[in-house]
Every structure is written in structure tokens, then in C-alpha cells.
Design a protein around this motif. Structure first.
Motif, PDB file in Angstrom:
ATOM      1  N   PRO A  44       0.759  -1.191   0.070  1.00 18.72           N
ATOM      2  CA  PRO A  44      -0.100  -0.004   0.033  1.00 18.72           C
ATOM      3  C   PRO A  44       0.802   1.298   0.038  1.00 18.72           C
ATOM      4  O   PRO A  44       0.611   2.256  -0.675  1.00 18.72           O
ATOM      5  CB  PRO A  44      -0.870  -0.085   1.258  1.00 18.72           C
ATOM      6  N   PHE A  45       2.038   1.133   0.659  1.00 17.63           N
ATOM      7  CA  PHE A  45       2.774   2.451   0.703  1.00 17.63           C
ATOM      8  C   PHE A  45       3.494   2.537  -0.617  1.00 17.63           C
ATOM      9  O   PHE A  45       3.582   3.739  -1.154  1.00 17.63           O
ATOM     10  CB  PHE A  45       4.078   2.216   1.792  1.00 17.63           C
ATOM     11  N   ASP A  46       3.946   1.639  -1.298  1.00 20.80           N
ATOM     12  CA  ASP A  46       4.492   1.598  -2.716  1.00 20.80           C
ATOM     13  C   ASP A  46       3.308   2.253  -3.661  1.00 20.80           C
ATOM     14  O   ASP A  46       3.780   3.094  -4.464  1.00 20.80           O
ATOM     15  CB  ASP A  46       4.820   0.244  -2.927  1.00 20.80           C
ATOM     16  N   SER A  47       2.301   1.771  -3.612  1.00 16.32           N
ATOM     17  CA  SER A  47       0.823   2.060  -4.270  1.00 16.32           C
ATOM     18  C   SER A  47       0.607   3.927  -3.849  1.00 16.32           C
ATOM     19  O   SER A  47       0.600   4.414  -5.059  1.00 16.32           O
ATOM     20  CB  SER A  47      -0.126   1.519  -4.060  1.00 16.32           C
ATOM     21  N   MET A  48       0.787   4.034  -2.821  1.00 19.05           N
ATOM     22  CA  MET A  48       0.468   5.403  -2.488  1.00 19.05           C
ATOM     23  C   MET A  48       1.631   6.375  -3.058  1.00 19.05           C
ATOM     24  O   MET A  48       1.487   7.402  -3.643  1.00 19.05           O
ATOM     25  CB  MET A  48       0.345   5.916  -0.870  1.00 19.05           C
ATOM     26  N   ALA A  49       2.883   5.892  -3.162  1.00 20.83           N
ATOM     27  CA  ALA A  49       4.076   6.472  -3.608  1.00 20.83           C
ATOM     28  C   ALA A  49       3.981   6.779  -5.084  1.00 20.83           C
ATOM     29  O   ALA A  49       4.278   7.905  -5.651  1.00 20.83           O
ATOM     30  CB  ALA A  49       5.355   5.821  -3.251  1.00 20.83           C
ATOM     31  N   ASP A  50       3.501   5.823  -5.860  1.00 20.86           N
ATOM     32  CA  ASP A  50       3.094   5.724  -7.295  1.00 20.86           C
ATOM     33  C   ASP A  50       2.287   6.953  -7.598  1.00 20.86           C
ATOM     34  O   ASP A  50       2.305   7.701  -8.498  1.00 20.86           O
ATOM     35  CB  ASP A  50       2.469   4.460  -7.963  1.00 20.86           C
ATOM     36  N   CYS A  51       1.095   6.935  -6.732  1.00 16.40           N
ATOM     37  CA  CYS A  51       0.175   8.070  -6.790  1.00 16.40           C
ATOM     38  C   CYS A  51       0.702   9.348  -6.703  1.00 16.40           C
ATOM     39  O   CYS A  51       0.414  10.221  -7.394  1.00 16.40           O
ATOM     40  CB  CYS A  51      -1.011   7.831  -5.928  1.00 16.40           C
ATOM     41  N   TYR A  52       1.607   9.569  -5.459  1.00 14.91           N
ATOM     42  CA  TYR A  52       1.948  10.874  -5.409  1.00 14.91           C
ATOM     43  C   TYR A  52       3.056  11.386  -6.538  1.00 14.91           C
ATOM     44  O   TYR A  52       3.111  12.704  -6.754  1.00 14.91           O
ATOM     45  CB  TYR A  52       2.908  10.979  -4.029  1.00 14.91           C
ATOM     46  N   PHE A  53       3.841  10.209  -7.130  1.00  9.24           N
ATOM     47  CA  PHE A  53       4.577  10.532  -8.333  1.00  9.24           C
ATOM     48  C   PHE A  53       3.721  11.309  -9.381  1.00  9.24           C
ATOM     49  O   PHE A  53       4.122  12.076 -10.082  1.00  9.24           O
ATOM     50  CB  PHE A  53       5.558   9.376  -8.537  1.00  9.24           C
ATOM     51  N   ALA A  54       2.549  10.434  -9.564  1.00  8.82           N
ATOM     52  CA  ALA A  54       1.721  10.929 -10.795  1.00  8.82           C
ATOM     53  C   ALA A  54       1.351  12.110 -10.319  1.00  8.82           C
ATOM     54  O   ALA A  54       0.858  13.107 -11.458  1.00  8.82           O
ATOM     55  CB  ALA A  54       0.388   9.916 -11.001  1.00  8.82           C
ATOM     56  N   MET A  55       1.109  12.725  -9.194  1.00  7.27           N
ATOM     57  CA  MET A  55       0.643  13.859  -8.768  1.00  7.27           C
ATOM     58  C   MET A  55       1.667  15.055  -9.109  1.00  7.27           C
ATOM     59  O   MET A  55       1.297  16.300  -8.841  1.00  7.27           O
ATOM     60  CB  MET A  55       0.216  13.948  -7.356  1.00  7.27           C
ATOM     61  N   GLY A  56       2.854  14.639  -9.086  1.00  6.93           N
ATOM     62  CA  GLY A  56       4.053  15.587  -9.094  1.00  6.93           C
ATOM     63  C   GLY A  56       4.466  15.948  -7.687  1.00  6.93           C
ATOM     64  O   GLY A  56       5.010  16.770  -7.614  1.00  6.93           O
ATOM     65  N   LYS A  57       4.086  15.261  -6.685  1.00  9.00           N
ATOM     66  CA  LYS A  57       4.639  15.421  -5.330  1.00  9.00           C
ATOM     67  C   LYS A  57       5.768  14.476  -4.923  1.00  9.00           C
ATOM     68  O   LYS A  57       5.480  13.425  -4.401  1.00  9.00           O
ATOM     69  CB  LYS A  57       3.344  15.007  -4.427  1.00  9.00           C
ATOM     70  N   ILE A  58       7.033  15.074  -5.657  1.00  8.24           N
ATOM     71  CA  ILE A  58       7.897  14.055  -5.657  1.00  8.24           C
ATOM     72  C   ILE A  58       8.452  13.483  -4.199  1.00  8.24           C
ATOM     73  O   ILE A  58       8.803  12.544  -3.984  1.00  8.24           O
ATOM     74  CB  ILE A  58       9.158  14.834  -6.429  1.00  8.24           C
ATOM     75  N   GLU A  59       8.748  14.769  -3.426  1.00  8.82           N
ATOM     76  CA  GLU A  59       9.288  14.220  -2.050  1.00  8.82           C
ATOM     77  C   GLU A  59       8.281  13.348  -1.435  1.00  8.82           C
ATOM     78  O   GLU A  59       8.724  12.440  -0.645  1.00  8.82           O
ATOM     79  CB  GLU A  59       9.506  15.485  -1.293  1.00  8.82           C
ATOM     80  N   GLU A  60       6.977  13.543  -1.488  1.00  9.56           N
ATOM     81  CA  GLU A  60       6.051  12.766  -0.704  1.00  9.56           C
ATOM     82  C   GLU A  60       6.222  11.262  -1.486  1.00  9.56           C
ATOM     83  O   GLU A  60       6.127  10.077  -0.658  1.00  9.56           O
ATOM     84  CB  GLU A  60       4.397  13.169  -1.164  1.00  9.56           C
ATOM     85  N   ALA A  61       6.464  11.270  -2.495  1.00 10.10           N
ATOM     86  CA  ALA A  61       6.746   9.786  -3.218  1.00 10.10           C
ATOM     87  C   ALA A  61       7.918   9.274  -2.844  1.00 10.10           C
ATOM     88  O   ALA A  61       7.846   8.117  -2.255  1.00 10.10           O
ATOM     89  CB  ALA A  61       6.479   9.990  -4.805  1.00 10.10           C
ATOM     90  N   ARG A  62       9.054   9.961  -2.634  1.00  9.21           N
ATOM     91  CA  ARG A  62      10.145   9.394  -2.063  1.00  9.21           C
ATOM     92  C   ARG A  62      10.056   8.834  -0.710  1.00  9.21           C
ATOM     93  O   ARG A  62      10.434   7.735  -0.544  1.00  9.21           O
ATOM     94  CB  ARG A  62      11.283  10.250  -2.186  1.00  9.21           C
ATOM     95  N   LEU A  63       9.226   9.618   0.058  1.00  9.16           N
ATOM     96  CA  LEU A  63       9.109   9.245   1.420  1.00  9.16           C
ATOM     97  C   LEU A  63       8.218   8.077   1.529  1.00  9.16           C
ATOM     98  O   LEU A  63       8.663   7.140   2.307  1.00  9.16           O
ATOM     99  CB  LEU A  63       8.513  10.325   2.249  1.00  9.16           C
ATOM    100  N   LYS A  64       7.204   7.947   0.801  1.00  4.18           N
ATOM    101  CA  LYS A  64       6.258   6.584   0.837  1.00  4.18           C
ATOM    102  C   LYS A  64       7.092   5.266   0.351  1.00  4.18           C
ATOM    103  O   LYS A  64       6.870   4.206   0.923  1.00  4.18           O
ATOM    104  CB  LYS A  64       5.156   6.808  -0.071  1.00  4.18           C
ATOM    105  N   TYR A  65       7.787   5.558  -0.936  1.00  7.89           N
ATOM    106  CA  TYR A  65       8.779   4.492  -1.316  1.00  7.89           C
ATOM    107  C   TYR A  65       9.516   3.868   0.047  1.00  7.89           C
ATOM    108  O   TYR A  65       9.954   2.602   0.191  1.00  7.89           O
ATOM    109  CB  TYR A  65       9.699   4.755  -2.578  1.00  7.89           C
ATOM    110  N   LYS A  66      10.554   5.058   0.503  1.00  8.93           N
ATOM    111  CA  LYS A  66      11.226   4.410   1.703  1.00  8.93           C
ATOM    112  C   LYS A  66      10.240   3.962   2.918  1.00  8.93           C
ATOM    113  O   LYS A  66      10.856   3.036   3.588  1.00  8.93           O
ATOM    114  CB  LYS A  66      11.829   5.976   2.190  1.00  8.93           C
TER     115      LYS A  66
END
Length: 305
Positions: A44-66
Motif C-alpha cells: 500500500p505504501f508503494d502504491s501511495m508513492a506511485d500516486c504521489y509521483f503521478a501527482m507531481g508530489k515528488i518528495e511525498e513519493a520518495r518518503l512513501k517508497y522509503k
């Protein structure tokens, strides 16, 4: 979900439908439901990160992948995607370091290969071709251990582009032929799609050699296969056709026509949930096509912009 509100596959896939529709907040709601339904699961955290990346919220994506790899150190795709985020931000040293972490964290040869593979891609992107080939050879050896034919073919695909960048077009063509043969055997129903991909890339090789008429034949071959494609493959193939035709027009000196065609092209959709599809977004590098066209046309300010 009406039958079972906690059915994880349905929660995840429905969320990605919303991501693809640009309904990101709605997607995040379903990813949150997925996290509630599967405590201790990294996905779920990986998937949320994909969503943030699609939104252009790059730092949020990085943190969720982490966060995904903190939950499960064997969740390899989150390492790979986090490395991509850093490369996206031109933080290449960090991207390479995370690829090494992925290799060290992986529990089987197939997963270890991913770290080597993506490190090879970034080194290629940076122009460090010999180091890139070494990493790709490591990936190929590991995938051979687990007999992953499709993954090995993807190594041939990058090797083809390394040869292209070095001006070794004959070897590039041989590597692309290896890719096409392997993928056609791996998934025969998708041969028409592989055929369009194959001709698109060989056409690029031929254009670089000045073989414009040969490239034009490739364009016609792609058009001939187009009716055989499934609906899902047609948008990307339409994009490739238009990009390729624009490149041919540019090589022929028909700059104004190339610019007009380029302006009509719908951008390729980025599949944020499947990183195997992220490489064709970057290679071949066609994103400067319109800038080259404006430059050829003497419209320097537009080219710079």
C-alpha cells in the motif's frame, strides 16, 4: 468490494484506475483502505508513492517508497522506484547507491538482478558505457540463473541503445533482433506490439545512419501492423508513429511539416505503477525533437524555450 470491502486486489486495482483517470485524492482513499486491510504489508505504501509521483508530489513519493522498504526490506520495487525519483531529480549518486542497496537487500537472484539492471541504465544515461555494460552483464547472469527470458531480453534492449550511442549500428541492430526474437517467443499473442516496437527502434538506428528511405519503410511496416493491435496498445503505437514520422520529416528537411505534426501529438502516458514501462519513456530520447525542429527553422528563442 460490495461483497468483501477488504478484498485487497480489488482495492489496489480500483485505486490505480483512479490514478490513471487523474482522480488522485480518490485513489489515495482506496490506498489507505488497502493499508487498513493489510497491516504489515509494504505494497500500500508503494502504491501511495506511485500516486504521489503521478501527482507531481515528488518528495511525498520518495518518503512513501522509503516507508515501504522500512516495512519490508525485501520489497525491491520500492528501492528501484526511489532510485528513479532521485535520478528524476538529477541526484544520480544517490540513485546508484539505492540500486546497490536493492542488490544487497534482495533475497533471490532474480531480485538482485534488478539493482544491477537499473544501475546499468543510470550509468548508460550518464554516458559511463563500460560501467553500464558491466552492471547489465551482472543482471543478465543472475536472470539466467532463474531463467527469466523477458528480463534477459530487456538487457539486450539497453545494450542495443548503448551500441547506438557509440555509433555501432550493426551491433545495435543485432541486439534489438535478439530482443525481438526473445519477446516473440516469450509472449506470442503480443507479437504485433513487439513488431511495432522493433521497427520503431530500428528506424531510429537507420535515421542516425542517414538511411531515410529505409526508415520510411519501417514507418509503413508499423502502419501495416497497426490494425492487429489490441486497443490498449494503440495509443502508444500512435504516439510512436507520429514521433517517428516527425523525425523522418526533420531528416528530410521538411521542418515546417515536422513542427505541425509534432504539435498534434498526444503525449505518451506514463504508467506510474509499472516501472518496466518507464524506460521507453526515456529511450530513445525524443523529448528534444521540437526544439531541434525550431532550431533548424531558425526560431532560436522557441528552441531555447
Amino acid at each position: 468490494l460490495e461483497l468483501d470491502p477488504y478484498f485487497q486486489i480489488a482495492l489496489n486495482r480500483l485505486a490505480y484506475v483512479f490514478v490513471n483517470q487523474g482522480k488522485y485524492e480518490k485513489a489515495l482513499t482506496y490506498f489507505q483502505r488497502l493499508a487498513t486491510a493489510s497491516p504489515g504489508d509494504a505494497n500500500p505504501f508503494d502504491s501511495m508513492a506511485d500516486c504521489y509521483f503521478a501527482m507531481g508530489k515528488i518528495e511525498e513519493a520518495r518518503l512513501k517508497y522509503k516507508e515501504a522498504t522500512d516495512v519490508d526490506k525485501d520489497f525491491l520495487w520500492s528501492y528501484i522506484k526511489r532510485a528513479y525519483i532521485h535520478a528524476f531529480r538529477e541526484e544520480y549518486a544517490t540513485a546508484l547507491e539505492i540500486c546497490d542497496q536493492a542488490t544487497l537487500s534482495a533475497s533471490n537472484p532474480g531480485f538482485k538482478a534488478l539493482g544491477h539492471y537499473w544501475k546499468g541504465f543510470y550509468l548508460f544515461w550518464l554516458g559511463q558505457m563500460d560501467r553500464a555494460l558491466k552492471e547489465l552483464q551482472n543482471a543478465e547472469a543472475l536472470w539466467s540463473e532463474v531463467e527469466n527470458a523477458a528480463a534477459i531480453a530487456s538487457v539486450d534492449w539497453i545494450k542495443a541503445w548503448i551500441s547506438y550511442e557509440r555509433g555501432n549500428y550493426d551491433f545495435a541492430k543485432k541486439q534489438m533482433e535478439k530482443w525481438f526474437t526473445a519477446m516473440s517467443g516469450y509472449s506470442p499473442p503480443r507479437i504485433p506490439r513487439y513488431e511495432t516496437f522493433y521497427n520503431f527502434h530500428l528506424g531510429y538506428f537507420e535515421l542516425q545512419q542517414g538511411l531515410i528511405d529505409s526508415a520510411a519503410v519501417r514507418l509503413q511496416q508499423i502502419r501495416a501492423v497497426f490494425p492487429e493491435l489490441k486497443e490498449i496498445a494503440r495509443s502508444n503505437t500512435t504516439f510512436q508513429l507520429q514521433i517517428f514520422e516527425s523525425e523522418i520529416l526533420l531528416k528530410r528537411g521538411e521542418t515546417a511539416q515536422a513542427i505541425e505534426l509534432y504539435k498534434k501529438i498526444e503525449p505518451i502516458a506514463m504508467d506510474y505503477g509499472n516501472q518496466w514501462n518507464w524506460l521507453p519513456y526515456s529511450v530513445p530520447f525524443y523529448h528534444d525533437l521540437i526544439a531541434r525542429a525550431y532550431s533548424n527553422n531558425g526560431e532560436i528563442e522557441l528552441a531555447i524555450a
